[in-house]
Motif scaffolding. Structure first.
Motif, short mmCIF file in Angstrom:
data_model
loop_
_atom_site.label_atom_id
_atom_site.label_comp_id
_atom_site.label_asym_id
_atom_site.label_seq_id
_atom_site.Cartn_x
_atom_site.Cartn_y
_atom_site.Cartn_z
N GLU A 150 0.86 -1.18 0.00
CA GLU A 150 0.00 0.00 0.00
C GLU A 150 0.89 1.23 0.00
O GLU A 150 1.81 1.33 0.81
N LEU A 151 0.61 2.13 -0.93
CA LEU A 151 1.38 3.37 -1.01
C LEU A 151 0.45 4.54 -0.69
O LEU A 151 -0.65 4.63 -1.22
N ASP A 152 0.90 5.40 0.20
CA ASP A 152 0.23 6.65 0.52
C ASP A 152 1.02 7.71 -0.24
O ASP A 152 2.19 7.96 0.06
N LEU A 153 0.39 8.31 -1.25
CA LEU A 153 1.09 9.16 -2.21
C LEU A 153 0.44 10.54 -2.31
O LEU A 153 -0.72 10.71 -1.95
N PRO A 154 1.16 11.49 -2.89
CA PRO A 154 0.52 12.77 -3.21
C PRO A 154 -0.55 12.55 -4.29
O PRO A 154 -0.42 11.67 -5.14
N VAL A 155 -1.60 13.35 -4.24
CA VAL A 155 -2.66 13.27 -5.25
C VAL A 155 -2.09 13.70 -6.59
O VAL A 155 -1.27 14.62 -6.67
N VAL A 156 -2.52 13.03 -7.65
CA VAL A 156 -2.08 13.38 -9.00
C VAL A 156 -3.31 13.45 -9.91
O VAL A 156 -4.25 12.68 -9.74
N GLU A 157 -3.30 14.41 -10.79
CA GLU A 157 -4.38 14.56 -11.77
C GLU A 157 -3.90 14.02 -13.12
O GLU A 157 -2.71 14.16 -13.43
N PRO A 158 -4.80 13.46 -13.92
CA PRO A 158 -4.37 13.01 -15.25
C PRO A 158 -3.99 14.22 -16.11
O PRO A 158 -4.51 15.32 -15.90
N PRO A 159 -3.09 14.04 -17.06
CA PRO A 159 -2.71 15.17 -17.92
C PRO A 159 -3.89 15.65 -18.77
O PRO A 159 -4.83 14.91 -19.01
N ALA A 160 -3.82 16.90 -19.21
CA ALA A 160 -4.91 17.47 -20.03
C ALA A 160 -5.14 16.66 -21.30
O ALA A 160 -6.27 16.51 -21.74
N ASP A 161 -4.08 16.12 -21.87
CA ASP A 161 -4.20 15.34 -23.10
C ASP A 161 -4.21 13.84 -22.79
O ASP A 161 -3.67 13.03 -23.55
N ALA A 162 -4.84 13.48 -21.67
CA ALA A 162 -4.86 12.09 -21.22
C ALA A 162 -5.54 11.18 -22.25
O ALA A 162 -6.53 11.57 -22.87
N PRO A 163 -5.03 9.96 -22.41
CA PRO A 163 -5.65 9.03 -23.34
C PRO A 163 -7.04 8.59 -22.85
O PRO A 163 -7.37 8.73 -21.67
N ASP A 164 -7.85 8.06 -23.76
CA ASP A 164 -9.21 7.62 -23.43
C ASP A 164 -9.22 6.60 -22.30
O ASP A 164 -10.17 6.54 -21.53
N VAL A 165 -8.17 5.83 -22.18
CA VAL A 165 -8.11 4.79 -21.17
C VAL A 165 -8.20 5.36 -19.75
O VAL A 165 -8.55 4.67 -18.81
N CYS A 166 -7.92 6.65 -19.59
CA CYS A 166 -7.95 7.28 -18.27
C CYS A 166 -9.36 7.35 -17.68
O CYS A 166 -9.51 7.62 -16.48
N SER A 167 -10.37 7.13 -18.47
CA SER A 167 -11.74 7.12 -17.95
C SER A 167 -12.26 5.70 -17.78
O SER A 167 -13.45 5.50 -17.50
N GLN A 168 -11.40 4.71 -17.91
CA GLN A 168 -11.80 3.31 -17.79
C GLN A 168 -11.26 2.72 -16.48
O GLN A 168 -10.07 2.47 -16.35
#
Length: 179
Positions: A150-168
């Motif tokens: 288990e990793l406790d990490l900083p929050v990250v947002e997907p890039p603006a040009d994120a591929p379609d797979v980012c919504s799957q």
């Protein structure tokens, strides 16, 4: 029923079975498409959506089970849960620490209550990575999945040009029921 009628009935049954066998290949068969395996979603950490800090890539076999943002001590953090393969807990922890160290992170000398706490020198507290590793109980010598991390990490947002797979969710492991 007489013996002759019984013989004729048996013969008619045999003929019917043979006719069905001879013509059955023309009816009810699936067309071969050579598409027998489902499409495997891309790796949750390498699909370009939610990378690890410092673009860390793990050097061991793993699979991600869940990834999502949660509140920890009043702060929004990313919680990533995975499983490691074919190595034991100490090796998994060493590999995780080494992979982050390669990206410029330094391990704390006092990680308790975590197994490891990693920071980039000069970065803020919110950039800290905390690691917990746990061996599965009762594993056999030939067991592939040997434990969880288990990793406790900083929050990250997907890039603006994120591929379609980012919504799957099957690829990102970010399921709707995440808190």
């Amino acid at each position: 029923m007489t013996g002759k009628a019984r013989s004729m009935g048996a013969l008619a049954g045999i003929v019917a079975v043979l006719v069905v066998l001879l013509v059955s290949h023309r009816f009810g068969r699936a067309e071969p498409t050579e598409d027998y395996r489902p499409e495997v979603p891309p790796d949750a950490l390498t699909n370009g959506c939610f990378p690890l800090p410092g673009d860390v890539r793990f050097s061991f076999g793993y699979q991600i089970r869940r990834d999502g943002d949660v509140e920890v001590d009043g702060e929004l953090r990313r919680r990533l849960i995975g499983q490691y393969d074919e190595i034991d807990a100490p090796e998994a922890l060493d590999a995780i620490v080494a992979d982050f160290a390669e990206a410029g992170f330094v391990a704390s000398k006092r990680p308790a209550p975590y197994d490891a706490v990693l920071r980039v020198p000069g970065a803020g507290r919110q950039e800290t990575v905390r690691v917990l590793v746990e061996q599965l109980p009762g594993i056999e010598e030939d067991t592939i999945v040997r434990g969880t991390f288990e990793l406790d990490l900083p929050v990250v947002e997907p890039p603006a040009d994120a591929p379609d797979v980012c919504s799957q969710p099957k690829s990102t492991k970010r399921w709707d029921d995440e808190a």
